[in-house]
Write a protein that holds these residues in place. Structure first.
Motif, PDB file in Angstrom:
ATOM      1  N   SER A   1       0.831  -1.210   0.000  1.00  0.00           N
ATOM      2  CA  SER A   1       0.000   0.000   0.000  1.00  0.00           C
ATOM      3  C   SER A   1       0.866   1.261   0.000  1.00  0.00           C
ATOM      4  N   LYS A   2       0.321   2.325  -0.566  1.00  0.00           N
ATOM      5  CA  LYS A   2       1.049   3.588  -0.614  1.00  0.00           C
ATOM      6  C   LYS A   2       1.244   4.147   0.798  1.00  0.00           C
ATOM      7  N   LYS A   3       2.329   4.867   0.959  1.00  0.00           N
ATOM      8  CA  LYS A   3       2.635   5.485   2.254  1.00  0.00           C
ATOM      9  C   LYS A   3       2.691   7.002   2.102  1.00  0.00           C
ATOM     10  N   PHE A   4       2.392   7.669   3.195  1.00  0.00           N
ATOM     11  CA  PHE A   4       2.418   9.123   3.281  1.00  0.00           C
ATOM     12  C   PHE A   4       3.431   9.471   4.355  1.00  0.00           C
ATOM     13  N   ARG A   5       4.387  10.323   4.047  1.00  0.00           N
ATOM     14  CA  ARG A   5       5.489  10.594   4.978  1.00  0.00           C
ATOM     15  C   ARG A   5       5.385  12.026   5.515  1.00  0.00           C
ATOM     16  N   ILE A   6       5.552  12.142   6.837  1.00  0.00           N
ATOM     17  CA  ILE A   6       5.397  13.434   7.521  1.00  0.00           C
ATOM     18  C   ILE A   6       6.666  13.749   8.302  1.00  0.00           C
TER      19      ILE A   6
ATOM     20  N   TYR B   1      15.433  15.256  14.423  1.00  0.00           N
ATOM     21  CA  TYR B   1      14.142  15.431  13.744  1.00  0.00           C
ATOM     22  C   TYR B   1      13.580  14.055  13.440  1.00  0.00           C
ATOM     23  N   ARG B   2      12.336  14.010  12.972  1.00  0.00           N
ATOM     24  CA  ARG B   2      11.678  12.712  12.800  1.00  0.00           C
ATOM     25  C   ARG B   2      10.826  12.684  11.529  1.00  0.00           C
ATOM     26  N   ILE B   3      10.769  11.494  10.921  1.00  0.00           N
ATOM     27  CA  ILE B   3       9.888  11.235   9.773  1.00  0.00           C
ATOM     28  C   ILE B   3       8.909  10.129  10.163  1.00  0.00           C
TER      29      ILE B   3
ATOM     30  N   LEU C   1       2.337   4.091  10.940  1.00  0.00           N
ATOM     31  CA  LEU C   1       2.840   2.725  10.823  1.00  0.00           C
ATOM     32  C   LEU C   1       4.242   2.566  11.402  1.00  0.00           C
ATOM     33  N   ASP C   2       5.043   3.617  11.298  1.00  0.00           N
ATOM     34  CA  ASP C   2       6.419   3.546  11.771  1.00  0.00           C
ATOM     35  C   ASP C   2       6.969   4.973  11.794  1.00  0.00           C
ATOM     36  N   TYR C   3       8.118   5.149  12.418  1.00  0.00           N
ATOM     37  CA  TYR C   3       8.803   6.439  12.338  1.00  0.00           C
ATOM     38  C   TYR C   3      10.295   6.205  12.431  1.00  0.00           C
ATOM     39  N   THR C   4      11.037   7.143  11.868  1.00  0.00           N
ATOM     40  CA  THR C   4      12.495   7.115  11.919  1.00  0.00           C
ATOM     41  C   THR C   4      12.984   8.432  12.491  1.00  0.00           C
ATOM     42  N   THR C   5      13.837   8.346  13.492  1.00  0.00           N
ATOM     43  CA  THR C   5      14.422   9.537  14.109  1.00  0.00           C
ATOM     44  C   THR C   5      15.851   9.692  13.618  1.00  0.00           C
ATOM     45  N   MET C   6      16.177  10.905  13.185  1.00  0.00           N
ATOM     46  CA  MET C   6      17.516  11.247  12.706  1.00  0.00           C
ATOM     47  C   MET C   6      18.165  12.201  13.709  1.00  0.00           C
ATOM     48  N   TYR C   7      19.492  12.146  13.811  1.00  0.00           N
ATOM     49  CA  TYR C   7      20.161  13.001  14.797  1.00  0.00           C
ATOM     50  C   TYR C   7      21.572  13.362  14.352  1.00  0.00           C
TER      51      TYR C   7
ATOM     52  N   LYS D   1      20.815   8.196  10.878  1.00  0.00           N
ATOM     53  CA  LYS D   1      19.667   7.506  11.462  1.00  0.00           C
ATOM     54  C   LYS D   1      19.989   7.084  12.891  1.00  0.00           C
ATOM     55  N   GLU D   2      19.103   7.471  13.801  1.00  0.00           N
ATOM     56  CA  GLU D   2      19.241   6.989  15.175  1.00  0.00           C
ATOM     57  C   GLU D   2      18.539   5.640  15.308  1.00  0.00           C
ATOM     58  N   TYR D   3      17.259   5.568  14.885  1.00  0.00           N
ATOM     59  CA  TYR D   3      16.534   4.302  14.934  1.00  0.00           C
ATOM     60  C   TYR D   3      15.192   4.427  14.215  1.00  0.00           C
ATOM     61  N   SER D   4      14.639   3.292  13.849  1.00  0.00           N
ATOM     62  CA  SER D   4      13.246   3.165  13.411  1.00  0.00           C
ATOM     63  C   SER D   4      12.535   2.312  14.451  1.00  0.00           C
ATOM     64  N   ALA D   5      11.338   2.717  14.834  1.00  0.00           N
ATOM     65  CA  ALA D   5      10.665   2.118  15.987  1.00  0.00           C
ATOM     66  C   ALA D   5      10.407   0.625  15.811  1.00  0.00           C
ATOM     67  N   ARG D   6       9.762   0.227  14.735  1.00  0.00           N
ATOM     68  CA  ARG D   6       9.403  -1.187  14.572  1.00  0.00           C
ATOM     69  C   ARG D   6      10.639  -2.067  14.461  1.00  0.00           C
ATOM     70  N   GLU D   7      11.626  -1.586  13.740  1.00  0.00           N
ATOM     71  CA  GLU D   7      12.855  -2.366  13.561  1.00  0.00           C
ATOM     72  C   GLU D   7      13.606  -2.529  14.886  1.00  0.00           C
ATOM     73  N   GLU D   8      13.764  -1.427  15.628  1.00  0.00           N
ATOM     74  CA  GLU D   8      14.605  -1.454  16.823  1.00  0.00           C
ATOM     75  C   GLU D   8      13.924  -2.163  17.990  1.00  0.00           C
ATOM     76  N   PHE D   9      12.587  -1.971  18.114  1.00  0.00           N
ATOM     77  CA  PHE D   9      11.875  -2.555  19.246  1.00  0.00           C
ATOM     78  C   PHE D   9      11.185  -3.874  18.900  1.00  0.00           C
ATOM     79  N   GLN D  10      11.274  -4.254  17.636  1.00  0.00           N
ATOM     80  CA  GLN D  10      10.678  -5.512  17.155  1.00  0.00           C
ATOM     81  C   GLN D  10       9.190  -5.584  17.521  1.00  0.00           C
TER      82      GLN D  10
END
Length: 589
Positions: free
Chosen positions: A174-179, A476-478, A493-499, A515-524
């Motif tokens: 499915s298409k994603k929308f990034r903020i 900042y965060r996406i 669905l997910d977010y990525t924090t950059m630092y 990249k600091e982390y992506s939530a789903r990937e890092e926290f499983q």
């Protein structure tokens, strides 16, 4: 028989000073370790004691909330009597004495801060219907308040809540929308590399930063790209971040969640605040000219900071700020039709897609730091009533909603926080995202069913700050959202924090945003739905020294090289606070 005692202002002053000194002696005679070992019994205690634990690791010993409550109960009646007798010069002297004795700042900052805030404080103290005990309780959380100007309830439409249907994750294709979220920039135009980063003022790394005990050397000097100590972020680091984002990130929308100027709140003018707004507006237009930017108002945009008078206040007005916001926010993408909304209260709603709406709240009418609320806290500007009506329209039109703001509701006065919580409960099928700032750290705040406190119904994300204050890396965060297609749910669905690691940037004189982390990937975590987050936090509390718990604290502190350590008890308080989105009640941990 009633005995009337007439005291001269000098007798009152002596009486006040005696109790001040007695209580201050009591405060500072307590063992340092004892101040951070109170039991985390409720939401207020949990948030306050966590902050106290971490601040004790950063700063010199400070009084506890309980001690401040005792101090307030004794001294406030005397201060009110002096105001009543129009002997306010004495209050300035007393406040200056207390500020310096508590080591809050040096004498120059204390006097300037008092000068900045005293007229508003005098007006509120003179005109409020609250008793001194109620004022202390409202300001410090000393005890429960039943006064109707503090305790109030929002009215809901006579429309039944629709049945809650389980949300299924979208197909991977499915298409994603990034903020993009940018929050708490706190740009400092007076940042000076090589100046004192350890100073006697609340904000350092500036030309005028000074200290009676620190000398300027390599260890105490401010880094070029920023500094972990009590400093805000320099202009060139902010622009470097904007350049990197514009060149490397793909996103559809920007949430700009407030706090633009630096933290020199003792010495700010209205022109200073407008200048910060205009400068950052130009940066957004320069680097993101084709993006829609949705702002929310921070507590630092006013002058004085935190003070947002309601329309009933005759002595002061916030129109100067709202007029400037209306002009600048229209430039960055809001439609002309919202001009009057912004001028009248700096909150608005905007339709982004056929089934997607964003509501931006002005949360500055909810925290206790806005002293004008001591006159009347009942739904200032009718904002929550408008919020309910807007959500009802969205529900009727099958729209999904993101709510953005600056201060998360757990930090608001009890009635505002409780009413907001009820609104999220009622419209849990409509509100699919909440994004705030203010904390500077990286946090979440969970909402639970009012009838079943084990069922998580919503989650608010408290995005990390761009500023480094204090002991933090710029971030900042996406967010990745299920959007841009006909059956989109607009769930996050997910977010990525950059630092930016400041140690590396200053050591090699080169920025490397990574990249600091992506939530789903890092926290499983399978999904970032509210119940997934709640279950995850519960597991961490059962294994507080495990890898995931340590990771979550690392990301909370934005992978800082200088953030104070947090032991097992400290982490329990922190993770328990993530389950508390309401300041008047407590979800057991």
């Amino acid at each position: 028989m009633r005995i009337k005692i007439n005291l001269t202002c000098y007798q009152l002053l002596a009486f006040y000073a005696f109790f001040s000194l007695t209580l201050l002696a009591k405060i500072f005679s307590l063992p340092f370790e004892k101040q951070a070992t109170d039991i985390c019994r409720n939401q207020v205690d949990c948030k306050y004691l966590l902050t106290e634990d971490l601040r004790n690791r950063q700063y010199e010993r400070r009084p506890t909330r309980r001690q401040l409550c005792d101090f307030c109960r004794i001294t406030l009646p005397l201060v009110r009597e002096l105001i009543k007798r129009n002997k306010t010069d004495h209050i300035h002297d007393i406040a200056s004495f207390v500020c310096e004795k508590l080591n809050l700042a040096d004498d120059i900052v204390c006097n300037m801060a008092i000068q900045t805030y005293q007229s508003s404080v005098f007006s509120v103290t003179r005109n409020t219907e609250l008793s001194s005990l109620e004022m202390c309780s409202l300001a410090l959380g000393c005890s429960k308040i039943e006064n109707p100007i503090i305790a109030w309830n929002i009215t809901f439409p006579n429309v039944p809540k629709p049945p809650v249907e389980p949300v299924n994750p979208p197909k991977p294709t499915s298409k994603k929308f990034r903020i993009l979220q940018l929050s708490d920039i706190h740009i400092d135009f007076e940042y000076l590399p090589g100046s004192l980063a350890e100073c006697d003022q609340p904000l350092c790394c500036r030309n005028q930063s000074s200290s009676k005990s620190k000398i300027k050397n390599e260890d105490s000097s401010a880094g070029f790209w920023g500094d972990y100590r009590n400093c805000d972020i320099p202009v060139w680091t902010v622009e470097d971040m904007f350049k990197f984002i514009a060149k490397n990130e793909k996103f559809d929308l920007i949430y700009w969640t407030g706090d633009l100027p630096p933290h020199n709140i003792w010495n700010q003018t209205r022109n200073d605040q407008i200048s910060a707004l205009e400068h950052l507006t130009q940066l957004f237009l320069k680097y993101f000219p084709k993006k829609v930017i949705l702002p929310a108002l921070g507590n630092h945009e006013s002058a004085p900071c935190n003070l947002f008078p309601t329309p009933t206040v005759k002595e002061d007005s916030i129109e100067w700020l709202y007029n400037a916001l209306a002009k600048e926010w229209i430039k960055t993408g809001l439609p002309d039709s919202l001009f009057e909304n912004i001028k009248n209260g700096a909150f608005y709603s905007i339709k982004i897609a056929p089934n997607f709406r964003v509501i931006s709240l002005n949360t500055n009418y909810c925290p206790k730091e806005n002293f004008w609320l001591f006159l009347n806290t009942t739904d200032p500007l009718g904002q929550l009533d408008w919020f309910v009506k807007t959500l009802q329209e969205s529900e009727d039109n099958n729209e999904k909603v993101h709510v953005i703001g600056h201060i998360d509701p757990s930090q608001c006065l009890e009635s505002w926080s409780a009413n907001y919580y009820k609104i999220v409960n009622r419209y849990e099928s409509t509100i699919v995202g909440q994004i705030f700032g203010h904390s500077h750290k990286d946090e979440i705040s969970l909402f639970y069913d009012l009838e079943n406190i084990t069922r998580a119904i919503n989650v608010a994300y408290l995005g990390p700050s761009v500023t480094t204050l204090s002991y933090l890396n710029p971030s900042y965060r996406i967010y990745e959202v299920d959007g841009n297609h006909r059956s989109a749910t607009w769930q996050i669905l997910d977010y990525t924090t950059m630092y930016l690691n400041l140690t590396e940037a200053n050591m090699f004189n080169q920025t490397k945003w990574k990249k600091e982390y992506s939530a789903r990937e890092e926290f499983q975590i399978e999904n970032l739905f509210p119940q997934n987050w709640s279950d995850f936090i519960d597991k961490l509390l059962e294994n507080i020294d495990g890898d995931f718990a340590n990771k979550l604290f690392k990301f909370y502190s934005k992978s800082s090289d200088s953030f104070p350590e947090c032991d097992s008890e400290c982490k329990k308080k922190l993770f328990c606070s993530f389950k508390q989105s309401r300041s008047d009640s407590f979800i057991p941990c």
